[in-house]
Design a protein around this motif. Sequence first.
Motif, PDB file in Angstrom:
ATOM      1  N   LYS A 114       0.828  -1.217   0.000  1.00  0.00           N
ATOM      2  CA  LYS A 114       0.000   0.000   0.000  1.00  0.00           C
ATOM      3  C   LYS A 114       0.863   1.269   0.000  1.00  0.00           C
ATOM      4  CE  LYS A 114      -4.058   1.832   2.356  1.00  0.00           C
ATOM      5  NZ  LYS A 114      -4.950   2.019   1.193  1.00  0.00           N
ATOM      6  N   VAL A 115       0.607   2.133  -0.964  1.00  0.00           N
ATOM      7  CA  VAL A 115       1.390   3.362  -1.116  1.00  0.00           C
ATOM      8  C   VAL A 115       0.618   4.536  -0.508  1.00  0.00           C
ATOM      9  CG1 VAL A 115       2.273   4.994  -2.841  1.00  0.00           C
ATOM     10  CG2 VAL A 115       2.554   2.521  -3.199  1.00  0.00           C
ATOM     11  N   PRO A 116       1.255   5.320   0.368  1.00  0.00           N
ATOM     12  CA  PRO A 116       0.565   6.493   0.951  1.00  0.00           C
ATOM     13  C   PRO A 116       0.083   7.461  -0.135  1.00  0.00           C
ATOM     14  CG  PRO A 116       2.640   6.057   2.088  1.00  0.00           C
ATOM     15  CD  PRO A 116       2.621   5.172   0.869  1.00  0.00           C
ATOM     16  N   PHE A 117      -1.017   8.115   0.160  1.00  0.00           N
ATOM     17  CA  PHE A 117      -1.671   8.999  -0.799  1.00  0.00           C
ATOM     18  C   PHE A 117      -0.748  10.130  -1.269  1.00  0.00           C
ATOM     19  CE2 PHE A 117      -5.074  11.857  -2.332  1.00  0.00           C
ATOM     20  CZ  PHE A 117      -5.703  10.950  -3.176  1.00  0.00           C
ATOM     21  N   TYR A 118       0.186  10.508  -0.407  1.00  0.00           N
ATOM     22  CA  TYR A 118       1.153  11.564  -0.750  1.00  0.00           C
ATOM     23  C   TYR A 118       1.784  11.341  -2.128  1.00  0.00           C
ATOM     24  CZ  TYR A 118       5.599  14.068  -0.876  1.00  0.00           C
ATOM     25  OH  TYR A 118       6.656  14.838  -1.264  1.00  0.00           O
TER      26      TYR A 118
END
Lengths: 175, 175
Positions: A114-118
Amino acid sequence: MQDGSIQVIVVLRIGHRINRDKRITTHVALVARAFGVDKILISTKDVKIEESIRSICNRFGGDFQIETGVKPKKIIQGWKGVIVHLSMYGDKLEKSIKKIDTNDDILIIVGAEKVPFYFYEAADFNVSVGNQPHSEVAALALFLDRYTKGMWSRKKFDGKIEIIPSNKGKKVISK
Amino acid sequence: MQDGSIQVIVVLRIGHRINRDKRITTHVALVARAFGVDKILISTKDVKIEESIRSICNRFGGDFQIETGVKPKKIIQGWKGVIVHLSMYGDKLEKSIKKIDTNDDILIIVGAEKVPFYFYEAADFNVSVGNQPHSEVAALALFLDRYTKGMWSRKKFDGKIEIIPSNKGKKVISK
Protein backbone atom coordinates in the motif's frame (compact mmCIF):
# COMPACT_ATOMS: atom_id res chain seq x y z
CA MET A 1 18.16 17.32 -17.99
CA GLN A 2 18.97 19.04 -14.75
CA ASP A 3 22.40 20.29 -15.84
CA GLY A 4 22.13 20.41 -19.63
CA SER A 5 23.67 16.95 -20.00
CA ILE A 6 21.87 13.81 -21.17
CA GLN A 7 18.54 12.79 -19.71
CA VAL A 8 18.53 10.78 -16.49
CA ILE A 9 16.15 7.96 -15.51
CA VAL A 10 15.91 7.23 -11.77
CA VAL A 11 13.74 4.68 -9.95
CA LEU A 12 12.60 5.41 -6.40
CA ARG A 13 11.57 2.24 -4.56
CA ILE A 14 9.46 3.06 -1.50
CA GLY A 15 8.14 0.91 1.33
CA HIS A 16 10.85 -1.77 0.99
CA ARG A 17 10.77 -4.19 3.95
CA ILE A 18 14.17 -5.88 4.22
CA ASN A 19 12.99 -9.43 4.81
CA ARG A 20 9.64 -9.56 3.09
CA ASP A 21 10.57 -7.60 -0.05
CA LYS A 22 14.19 -8.68 -0.43
CA ARG A 23 13.76 -10.63 -3.64
CA ILE A 24 11.08 -8.45 -5.23
CA THR A 25 13.16 -5.32 -4.64
CA THR A 26 16.22 -7.09 -6.07
CA HIS A 27 14.17 -7.89 -9.18
CA VAL A 28 13.00 -4.25 -9.36
CA ALA A 29 16.63 -3.10 -9.22
CA LEU A 30 17.82 -5.63 -11.83
CA VAL A 31 14.98 -4.72 -14.17
CA ALA A 32 15.83 -1.05 -13.71
CA ARG A 33 19.46 -1.76 -14.67
CA ALA A 34 18.63 -4.04 -17.61
CA PHE A 35 15.99 -1.67 -19.03
CA GLY A 36 18.14 1.46 -19.08
CA VAL A 37 17.66 3.18 -15.72
CA ASP A 38 20.70 5.11 -14.41
CA LYS A 39 20.11 4.79 -10.68
CA ILE A 40 17.81 3.21 -8.13
CA LEU A 41 17.06 4.85 -4.80
CA ILE A 42 15.59 2.64 -2.07
CA SER A 43 13.93 4.23 0.94
CA THR A 44 15.06 1.60 3.47
CA LYS A 45 18.78 1.22 4.23
CA ASP A 46 19.74 -2.26 3.00
CA VAL A 47 23.46 -2.98 2.67
CA LYS A 48 22.91 -6.53 1.41
CA ILE A 49 20.86 -5.46 -1.58
CA GLU A 50 23.47 -2.78 -2.39
CA GLU A 51 26.21 -5.42 -2.36
CA SER A 52 24.24 -7.86 -4.47
CA ILE A 53 23.39 -5.28 -7.15
CA ARG A 54 26.95 -3.88 -7.22
CA SER A 55 28.27 -7.41 -7.66
CA ILE A 56 26.03 -7.85 -10.73
CA CYS A 57 27.19 -4.49 -12.13
CA ASN A 58 30.81 -5.41 -11.53
CA ARG A 59 30.44 -8.65 -13.49
CA PHE A 60 27.90 -7.71 -16.15
CA GLY A 61 28.91 -4.08 -16.74
CA GLY A 62 27.11 -0.78 -17.19
CA ASP A 63 27.03 2.35 -15.05
CA PHE A 64 23.99 1.53 -12.93
CA GLN A 65 24.01 2.98 -9.43
CA ILE A 66 22.21 2.05 -6.23
CA GLU A 67 21.65 4.05 -3.06
CA THR A 68 19.60 2.87 -0.10
CA GLY A 69 18.30 4.68 2.98
CA VAL A 70 17.11 7.77 1.09
CA LYS A 71 14.26 10.05 2.20
CA PRO A 72 11.54 9.78 -0.48
CA LYS A 73 9.90 13.14 0.24
CA LYS A 74 13.25 14.92 0.08
CA ILE A 75 14.04 13.25 -3.26
CA ILE A 76 10.63 14.23 -4.64
CA GLN A 77 10.82 17.80 -3.38
CA GLY A 78 14.26 18.26 -4.95
CA TRP A 79 13.37 16.64 -8.28
CA LYS A 80 13.49 19.00 -11.27
CA GLY A 81 12.09 16.67 -13.96
CA VAL A 82 8.90 14.69 -14.40
CA ILE A 83 7.62 12.30 -11.70
CA VAL A 84 5.77 9.10 -12.57
CA HIS A 85 4.17 6.73 -10.07
CA LEU A 86 3.39 3.22 -11.27
CA SER A 87 0.09 1.97 -9.83
CA MET A 88 -2.73 -0.36 -10.85
CA TYR A 89 -5.07 2.59 -10.20
CA GLY A 90 -3.25 4.90 -12.61
CA ASP A 91 -4.09 6.11 -16.07
CA LYS A 92 -3.50 3.80 -19.02
CA LEU A 93 0.11 3.32 -20.08
CA GLU A 94 -0.40 4.08 -23.78
CA LYS A 95 -2.34 7.26 -22.99
CA SER A 96 0.09 8.46 -20.32
CA ILE A 97 3.24 7.77 -22.30
CA LYS A 98 2.16 10.20 -25.03
CA LYS A 99 2.01 13.02 -22.48
CA ILE A 100 5.40 12.45 -20.83
CA ASP A 101 8.24 14.58 -22.21
CA THR A 102 11.00 12.04 -22.90
CA ASN A 103 13.63 14.78 -23.07
CA ASP A 104 13.12 15.55 -19.40
CA ASP A 105 14.72 13.71 -16.48
CA ILE A 106 12.30 11.20 -15.03
CA LEU A 107 11.77 9.83 -11.52
CA ILE A 108 9.75 6.61 -11.49
CA ILE A 109 8.20 5.73 -8.12
CA VAL A 110 7.65 2.01 -7.52
CA GLY A 111 5.80 1.06 -4.34
CA ALA A 112 5.70 -2.12 -2.28
CA GLU A 113 2.17 -2.94 -1.02
CA LYS A 114 0.00 0.00 0.00
CA VAL A 115 1.39 3.36 -1.12
CA PRO A 116 0.57 6.49 0.95
CA PHE A 117 -1.67 9.00 -0.80
CA TYR A 118 1.15 11.56 -0.75
CA PHE A 119 2.87 9.78 -3.66
CA TYR A 120 -0.26 9.79 -5.83
CA GLU A 121 -0.46 13.53 -5.29
CA ALA A 122 3.26 14.18 -5.76
CA ALA A 123 3.40 12.38 -9.13
CA ASP A 124 2.76 14.26 -12.36
CA PHE A 125 1.53 10.97 -13.80
CA ASN A 126 0.04 7.96 -12.05
CA VAL A 127 0.44 5.25 -14.64
CA SER A 128 -1.05 1.74 -14.78
CA VAL A 129 0.23 -1.19 -16.80
CA GLY A 130 -3.20 -2.74 -16.96
CA ASN A 131 -5.66 -2.25 -14.09
CA GLN A 132 -5.29 -5.76 -12.72
CA PRO A 133 -3.21 -6.72 -9.69
CA HIS A 134 0.10 -8.18 -10.89
CA SER A 135 3.66 -7.06 -10.18
CA GLU A 136 5.67 -3.88 -9.82
CA VAL A 137 8.54 -5.76 -11.48
CA ALA A 138 6.49 -6.35 -14.63
CA ALA A 139 4.96 -2.86 -14.52
CA LEU A 140 8.41 -1.26 -14.39
CA ALA A 141 9.70 -3.39 -17.28
CA LEU A 142 6.69 -2.56 -19.49
CA PHE A 143 6.80 1.13 -18.61
CA LEU A 144 10.53 1.35 -19.44
CA ASP A 145 10.03 -0.66 -22.63
CA ARG A 146 7.46 1.85 -23.89
CA TYR A 147 9.13 4.94 -22.46
CA THR A 148 12.56 4.16 -23.98
CA LYS A 149 11.05 2.63 -27.15
CA GLY A 150 12.60 -0.76 -26.49
CA MET A 151 16.08 0.59 -25.78
CA TRP A 152 16.86 -2.43 -23.56
CA SER A 153 17.19 -4.63 -26.65
CA ARG A 154 19.99 -2.43 -28.05
CA LYS A 155 21.76 -1.36 -24.85
CA LYS A 156 25.47 -2.34 -24.50
CA PHE A 157 26.81 -3.14 -21.05
CA ASP A 158 30.39 -4.08 -21.93
CA GLY A 159 30.79 -6.27 -18.84
CA LYS A 160 33.39 -8.86 -17.89
CA ILE A 161 30.71 -11.46 -18.57
CA GLU A 162 28.83 -11.35 -21.84
CA ILE A 163 26.08 -13.73 -22.87
CA ILE A 164 25.70 -14.53 -26.56
CA PRO A 165 22.05 -15.13 -27.51
CA SER A 166 21.52 -18.75 -28.49
CA ASN A 167 18.54 -21.00 -29.17
CA LYS A 168 20.18 -23.98 -27.41
CA GLY A 169 22.64 -24.16 -24.53
CA LYS A 170 24.60 -21.37 -22.85
CA LYS A 171 27.16 -19.25 -24.67
CA VAL A 172 29.10 -17.10 -22.23
CA ILE A 173 32.20 -14.99 -22.86
CA SER A 174 34.30 -14.14 -19.78
CA LYS A 175 36.78 -11.32 -20.38
CA MET B 1 -5.15 -25.88 -30.66
CA GLN B 2 -5.15 -29.38 -29.27
CA ASP B 3 -8.87 -29.98 -29.80
CA GLY B 4 -9.75 -27.60 -32.60
CA SER B 5 -10.93 -24.92 -30.15
CA ILE B 6 -9.20 -21.61 -29.48
CA GLN B 7 -5.51 -21.43 -28.79
CA VAL B 8 -4.31 -22.04 -25.24
CA ILE B 9 -1.44 -20.29 -23.40
CA VAL B 10 -0.02 -22.17 -20.40
CA VAL B 11 2.85 -21.21 -18.09
CA LEU B 12 4.90 -23.97 -16.43
CA ARG B 13 6.76 -22.68 -13.38
CA ILE B 14 9.57 -25.05 -12.40
CA GLY B 15 11.89 -25.17 -9.37
CA HIS B 16 9.53 -23.24 -7.09
CA ARG B 17 10.72 -23.38 -3.45
CA ILE B 18 7.78 -22.68 -1.18
CA ASN B 19 9.45 -20.27 1.23
CA ARG B 20 12.15 -18.68 -0.85
CA ASP B 21 10.13 -18.18 -4.06
CA LYS B 22 6.70 -17.53 -2.56
CA ARG B 23 6.41 -13.93 -3.64
CA ILE B 24 8.25 -14.21 -6.96
CA THR B 25 6.09 -17.17 -8.01
CA THR B 26 2.97 -15.25 -6.94
CA HIS B 27 4.10 -12.38 -9.19
CA VAL B 28 4.75 -14.84 -12.04
CA ALA B 29 1.20 -16.20 -11.63
CA LEU B 30 -0.39 -12.75 -11.44
CA VAL B 31 1.51 -11.56 -14.50
CA ALA B 32 0.42 -14.71 -16.34
CA ARG B 33 -3.21 -13.96 -15.46
CA ALA B 34 -3.04 -10.23 -16.27
CA PHE B 35 -1.21 -10.77 -19.58
CA GLY B 36 -3.62 -13.31 -21.03
CA VAL B 37 -2.38 -16.75 -19.97
CA ASP B 38 -5.11 -19.41 -19.44
CA LYS B 39 -3.41 -21.54 -16.81
CA ILE B 40 -0.31 -21.78 -14.66
CA LEU B 41 1.19 -25.11 -13.65
CA ILE B 42 3.63 -25.07 -10.72
CA SER B 43 5.91 -28.04 -10.16
CA THR B 44 5.87 -27.88 -6.34
CA LYS B 45 2.60 -28.51 -4.49
CA ASP B 46 1.72 -25.21 -2.76
CA VAL B 47 -1.83 -24.87 -1.44
CA LYS B 48 -1.27 -21.32 -0.16
CA ILE B 49 -0.32 -19.94 -3.54
CA GLU B 50 -3.34 -21.70 -5.09
CA GLU B 51 -5.62 -20.06 -2.55
CA SER B 52 -4.10 -16.64 -2.97
CA ILE B 53 -4.35 -16.70 -6.79
CA ARG B 54 -7.92 -18.10 -6.72
CA SER B 55 -8.91 -15.33 -4.33
CA ILE B 56 -7.63 -12.73 -6.82
CA CYS B 57 -9.52 -14.47 -9.66
CA ASN B 58 -12.69 -14.57 -7.58
CA ARG B 59 -12.55 -10.83 -6.92
CA PHE B 60 -11.00 -9.50 -10.13
CA GLY B 61 -12.55 -11.91 -12.62
CA GLY B 62 -11.35 -13.89 -15.62
CA ASP B 63 -10.99 -17.63 -16.21
CA PHE B 64 -7.40 -18.06 -15.09
CA GLN B 65 -6.56 -21.46 -13.60
CA ILE B 66 -3.80 -22.66 -11.30
CA GLU B 67 -2.57 -26.16 -10.57
CA THR B 68 0.38 -26.99 -8.33
CA GLY B 69 2.30 -30.21 -7.75
CA VAL B 70 2.54 -31.15 -11.44
CA LYS B 71 5.31 -33.25 -12.99
CA PRO B 72 7.15 -30.99 -15.48
CA LYS B 73 8.53 -33.78 -17.66
CA LYS B 74 5.10 -35.38 -17.97
CA ILE B 75 3.57 -32.02 -18.97
CA ILE B 76 6.29 -31.47 -21.56
CA GLN B 77 6.06 -34.97 -22.97
CA GLY B 78 2.28 -34.67 -23.35
CA TRP B 79 2.34 -31.17 -24.87
CA LYS B 80 1.09 -30.99 -28.47
CA GLY B 81 1.88 -27.35 -29.21
CA VAL B 82 5.01 -25.21 -29.15
CA ILE B 83 7.31 -25.06 -26.09
CA VAL B 84 9.17 -21.88 -25.14
CA HIS B 85 11.68 -21.59 -22.31
CA LEU B 86 12.47 -18.08 -21.08
CA SER B 87 16.16 -17.72 -20.21
CA MET B 88 18.81 -15.00 -20.23
CA TYR B 89 20.89 -17.37 -22.40
CA GLY B 90 18.18 -17.71 -25.03
CA ASP B 91 17.84 -16.23 -28.49
CA LYS B 92 16.69 -12.63 -28.86
CA LEU B 93 13.00 -12.01 -28.23
CA GLU B 94 12.33 -10.08 -31.44
CA LYS B 95 14.04 -12.74 -33.55
CA SER B 96 12.36 -15.68 -31.77
CA ILE B 97 8.88 -14.22 -31.77
CA LYS B 98 8.82 -14.11 -35.57
CA LYS B 99 9.40 -17.87 -35.70
CA ILE B 100 6.71 -18.92 -33.20
CA ASP B 101 3.37 -19.92 -34.72
CA THR B 102 0.84 -17.90 -32.71
CA ASN B 103 -2.03 -20.14 -33.87
CA ASP B 104 -0.57 -23.07 -31.97
CA ASP B 105 -1.02 -23.79 -28.26
CA ILE B 106 2.01 -22.59 -26.32
CA LEU B 107 3.68 -23.80 -23.13
CA ILE B 108 5.98 -21.19 -21.59
CA ILE B 109 8.54 -22.57 -19.12
CA VAL B 110 9.66 -20.13 -16.41
CA GLY B 111 12.44 -21.29 -14.11
CA ALA B 112 13.50 -20.26 -10.64
CA GLU B 113 17.29 -20.06 -10.25
CA LYS B 114 19.35 -22.68 -12.11
CA VAL B 115 17.32 -24.62 -14.68
CA PRO B 116 18.36 -28.22 -15.53
CA PHE B 117 19.70 -28.70 -19.04
CA TYR B 118 16.73 -30.96 -19.89
CA PHE B 119 14.46 -27.91 -20.24
CA TYR B 120 16.79 -26.13 -22.66
CA GLU B 121 16.71 -29.26 -24.80
CA ALA B 122 12.96 -29.85 -24.46
CA ALA B 123 12.07 -26.31 -25.57
CA ASP B 124 11.51 -25.53 -29.24
CA PHE B 125 12.62 -22.01 -28.47
CA ASN B 126 14.89 -20.73 -25.70
CA VAL B 127 14.06 -17.04 -25.61
CA SER B 128 15.84 -14.18 -23.84
CA VAL B 129 14.36 -10.81 -22.95
CA GLY B 130 17.74 -9.15 -23.06
CA ASN B 131 20.86 -11.13 -22.09
CA GLN B 132 21.31 -9.44 -18.74
CA PRO B 133 20.31 -10.95 -15.39
CA HIS B 134 16.99 -9.45 -14.31
CA SER B 135 13.69 -11.16 -13.50
CA GLU B 136 11.53 -14.00 -14.75
CA VAL B 137 8.53 -11.82 -13.82
CA ALA B 138 9.63 -9.09 -16.22
CA ALA B 139 10.72 -11.59 -18.89
CA LEU B 140 7.30 -13.27 -18.83
CA ALA B 141 5.48 -9.93 -19.08
CA LEU B 142 7.58 -8.75 -22.03
CA PHE B 143 7.32 -12.10 -23.80
CA LEU B 144 3.52 -12.14 -23.44
CA ASP B 145 3.29 -8.49 -24.50
CA ARG B 146 5.08 -9.24 -27.77
CA TYR B 147 3.55 -12.69 -28.31
CA THR B 148 -0.06 -11.49 -27.84
CA LYS B 149 0.62 -8.09 -29.48
CA GLY B 150 -0.29 -6.16 -26.34
CA MET B 151 -3.54 -8.05 -25.72
CA TRP B 152 -3.27 -7.32 -21.96
CA SER B 153 -4.24 -3.70 -22.58
CA ARG B 154 -7.56 -4.73 -24.18
CA LYS B 155 -8.42 -7.84 -22.14
CA LYS B 156 -11.74 -7.74 -20.19
CA PHE B 157 -11.91 -9.57 -16.85
CA ASP B 158 -15.47 -8.71 -15.81
CA GLY B 159 -14.71 -9.13 -12.10
CA LYS B 160 -16.60 -8.11 -8.97
CA ILE B 161 -13.95 -5.42 -8.53
CA GLU B 162 -13.14 -3.14 -11.42
CA ILE B 163 -10.56 -0.37 -11.39
CA ILE B 164 -11.18 2.66 -13.55
CA PRO B 165 -7.92 4.16 -14.88
CA SER B 166 -7.29 7.57 -13.33
CA ASN B 167 -4.40 10.03 -13.21
CA LYS B 168 -5.12 10.91 -9.55
CA GLY B 169 -6.61 8.89 -6.70
CA LYS B 170 -8.27 5.49 -6.80
CA LYS B 171 -11.48 4.80 -8.72
CA VAL B 172 -12.85 1.38 -7.86
CA ILE B 173 -16.21 -0.16 -8.77
CA SER B 174 -17.42 -3.04 -6.57
CA LYS B 175 -20.25 -5.02 -8.11
